[in-house]
Scaffold this active site. Sequence first.
Site, mmCIF file in Angstrom:
data_model
loop_
_atom_site.group_PDB
_atom_site.id
_atom_site.type_symbol
_atom_site.label_atom_id
_atom_site.label_comp_id
_atom_site.label_asym_id
_atom_site.label_seq_id
_atom_site.Cartn_x
_atom_site.Cartn_y
_atom_site.Cartn_z
ATOM 1 N N ARG A 189 -5.898 11.747 -7.192
ATOM 2 C CA ARG A 189 -7.212 11.149 -7.031
ATOM 3 C C ARG A 189 -8.328 12.190 -7.056
ATOM 4 N NH1 ARG A 189 -9.817 7.398 -2.537
ATOM 5 N NH2 ARG A 189 -11.330 9.048 -2.680
ATOM 6 N N TYR A 217 -14.942 -12.192 -1.213
ATOM 7 C CA TYR A 217 -15.674 -11.013 -1.673
ATOM 8 C C TYR A 217 -16.817 -11.384 -2.617
ATOM 9 C CZ TYR A 217 -12.211 -7.905 0.422
ATOM 10 O OH TYR A 217 -11.414 -7.241 1.313
ATOM 11 N N ARG A 248 -3.097 6.568 0.143
ATOM 12 C CA ARG A 248 -3.524 7.772 0.847
ATOM 13 C C ARG A 248 -2.507 8.373 1.800
ATOM 14 N NH1 ARG A 248 -9.035 5.087 2.528
ATOM 15 N NH2 ARG A 248 -7.543 3.379 2.546
ATOM 16 N N ARG A 308 0.815 -1.226 0.000
ATOM 17 C CA ARG A 308 0.000 0.000 0.000
ATOM 18 C C ARG A 308 0.845 1.271 0.000
ATOM 19 N NH1 ARG A 308 -5.659 -0.691 1.523
ATOM 20 N NH2 ARG A 308 -6.212 -2.489 0.282
ATOM 21 N N ASP A 356 -6.250 -2.911 -7.968
ATOM 22 C CA ASP A 356 -6.855 -3.547 -6.803
ATOM 23 C C ASP A 356 -7.092 -5.010 -7.115
ATOM 24 O OD1 ASP A 356 -8.070 -2.385 -4.106
ATOM 25 O OD2 ASP A 356 -9.184 -4.161 -4.696
HETATM 26 O O1 CP3 Z 1 0.458 0.300 -3.120
HETATM 27 C C1 CP3 Z 1 -0.021 -0.835 -3.299
HETATM 28 O O2 CP3 Z 1 0.122 -1.766 -2.499
HETATM 29 C C2 CP3 Z 1 -0.697 -1.112 -4.644
HETATM 30 C C3 CP3 Z 1 -2.078 -0.915 -4.683
HETATM 31 C C4 CP3 Z 1 -3.059 -1.845 -3.962
HETATM 32 C C5 CP3 Z 1 -4.345 -1.377 -3.601
HETATM 33 N N1 CP3 Z 1 -5.061 -2.432 -3.145
HETATM 34 C C6 CP3 Z 1 -4.825 0.004 -3.742
HETATM 35 C C7 CP3 Z 1 -5.948 0.453 -2.912
HETATM 36 C C8 CP3 Z 1 -2.998 -3.196 -3.629
HETATM 37 C C9 CP3 Z 1 -1.840 -4.151 -3.747
HETATM 38 C C10 CP3 Z 1 -4.278 -3.557 -3.132
HETATM 39 C C11 CP3 Z 1 -4.648 -4.928 -2.742
HETATM 40 C C12 CP3 Z 1 -5.892 -5.163 -2.009
HETATM 41 N N2 CP3 Z 1 -7.115 -4.584 -2.200
HETATM 42 C C13 CP3 Z 1 -6.030 -6.154 -1.022
HETATM 43 C C14 CP3 Z 1 -4.936 -7.101 -0.601
HETATM 44 C C15 CP3 Z 1 -3.974 -6.472 0.315
HETATM 45 C C16 CP3 Z 1 -4.482 -6.249 1.691
HETATM 46 O O3 CP3 Z 1 -4.595 -5.068 2.069
HETATM 47 O O4 CP3 Z 1 -4.720 -7.230 2.406
HETATM 48 C C17 CP3 Z 1 -7.360 -6.119 -0.564
HETATM 49 C C18 CP3 Z 1 -7.965 -6.992 0.518
HETATM 50 C C19 CP3 Z 1 -8.038 -5.134 -1.324
HETATM 51 C C20 CP3 Z 1 -9.480 -4.780 -1.264
HETATM 52 C C21 CP3 Z 1 -9.670 -3.375 -0.889
HETATM 53 N N3 CP3 Z 1 -9.292 -2.301 -1.650
HETATM 54 C C22 CP3 Z 1 -10.265 -2.891 0.300
HETATM 55 C C23 CP3 Z 1 -10.783 -3.741 1.422
HETATM 56 C C24 CP3 Z 1 -10.247 -1.499 0.210
HETATM 57 C C25 CP3 Z 1 -10.895 -0.505 1.149
HETATM 58 C C26 CP3 Z 1 -10.132 -0.317 2.398
HETATM 59 C C27 CP3 Z 1 -9.417 0.997 2.382
HETATM 60 O O5 CP3 Z 1 -8.220 0.995 2.684
HETATM 61 O O6 CP3 Z 1 -10.074 2.014 2.108
HETATM 62 C C28 CP3 Z 1 -9.598 -1.154 -0.999
HETATM 63 C C29 CP3 Z 1 -9.335 0.207 -1.476
HETATM 64 C C30 CP3 Z 1 -7.955 0.549 -1.906
HETATM 65 N N4 CP3 Z 1 -7.116 -0.219 -2.676
HETATM 66 C C31 CP3 Z 1 -7.296 1.776 -1.637
HETATM 67 C C32 CP3 Z 1 -6.042 1.717 -2.272
HETATM 68 C C33 CP3 Z 1 -5.001 2.788 -2.329
HETATM 69 C C34 CP3 Z 1 -7.901 2.939 -0.880
HETATM 70 C C35 CP3 Z 1 -8.903 3.584 -1.744
HETATM 71 C C36 CP3 Z 1 -8.753 5.069 -1.803
HETATM 72 O O7 CP3 Z 1 -7.761 5.610 -2.362
HETATM 73 O O8 CP3 Z 1 -9.688 5.704 -1.298
#
Ligand code: CP3
Length: 343
Positions: free
Chosen positions: A39, A153, A30, A26, A76
């Site tokens: 964004r 999911y 953010r 991540r 994602d």
């Molecule tokens: O920088 C990185 O790691 C690359 C980008 C990345 C994102 N999601 C961007 C993202 C990666 C590798 C993921 C994987 C992901 N997505 C996982 C597996 C990793 C983990 O965290 O266990 C999972 C379970 C998801 C599903 C997901 N995506 C959820 C549950 C959420 C919402 C939770 C939150 O943090 O808001 C997301 C959103 C998400 N994916 C964001 C980002 C940067 C936040 C969204 C935003 O910018 O508002």
Amino acid sequence: MELRNDLLLRAARGEETERPPVWLMRQAGRILPEYRAVRAELSGFKELVETPEKAAEVTIQPVDLLDVDAAIIFSDILVIPEAMGLTYEMVEKVGPRFPQVIHAQSDVDRLKEVEPEKDLFYTIEAIRIAKKQLNGRVPLIGFAGAPWTIFCYMVEGKGSKEWSKARRFLWQEESLARSLLDKITDATIAYLKAQIEAGADLVQVFDSWAGVLSRELYAKFALPCMERICDAIDEVPLTVFAKGGGHFLQDLASLNCETLGLDWTVDPLEARKAVGAGKTLQGNLDPSVLYAGHDEVREQTNRMLQRFGGTRHIANLGHGVYPDMDPEKVKTFIKTVKEYQQR
Ligand code: CP3
């Protein structure tokens, strides 16, 4: 394109490295004001994921701003269910939502076979653009969700703590569960291969909800999918990150992958004992350490590095960095790894 910094790939393959490479799960997100600015120009997260030039831009931000040893493509894990026919929404401050979920075999039968160059063109194109713009500075990591996590999911339609509905399927609807997991696995393999074709130098499979399964259920349902993925991908090194899977590390150790990711609940010495010398370990500083002061971050990071012993190690946090963390603490973590002297 020759990589100028190939520490990550050498560490993954078990070759000698001057120091452990470092990146953060991540890292593109953010915590960076520069990410939030990009964004804000768009309608939201999903549009960012689906706009290749912008996705590539935020992929490279942490390389410029944090000086990490790898970039991870901005996307994602939920793009796979979407490509199979279940669209998702990313609800601000709530998380992902699927208007439709899998209830019955007929829902599984209706799912589409995924053609990554068509259905996931946006991420594949983002990889090509990011790869070109990185110009060999650091490796680019591709990724996908693990079949079990994607299954969660697709069955529940939103995040959950216990994933009891998804686990109920394993007991009550075994053949449906298997057919769904199989279809997800096929899509995942095709997607990872397309990412590699487009330029990904290493791929990571995120099994974020591995931890809700017993060793027995993981071995019965999830592990066979992971085996199939690991056996199918031989073009680049592969990392398996099964969060919460410390209780079946020995089983993960039999996978045909180069690296196992560890969450922060696992002791590195214990993990090495369970896994043996044949794999690289990635992780695993408790992300909450980054809420402490800079001195404490340095001390805890050094302690973590010592426990991994300096060989076959890729430094990372035990999970993604939290959005409210101070990027300066993240920089201290990265700098500490870069200055680490073995012995
Ligand atoms: O920088 C990185 O790691 C690359 C980008 C990345 C994102 N999601 C961007 C993202 C990666 C590798 C993921 C994987 C992901 N997505 C996982 C597996 C990793 C983990 O965290 O266990 C999972 C379970 C998801 C599903 C997901 N995506 C959820 C549950 C959420 C919402 C939770 C939150 O943090 O808001 C997301 C959103 C998400 N994916 C964001 C980002 C940067 C936040 C969204 C935003 O910018 O508002």
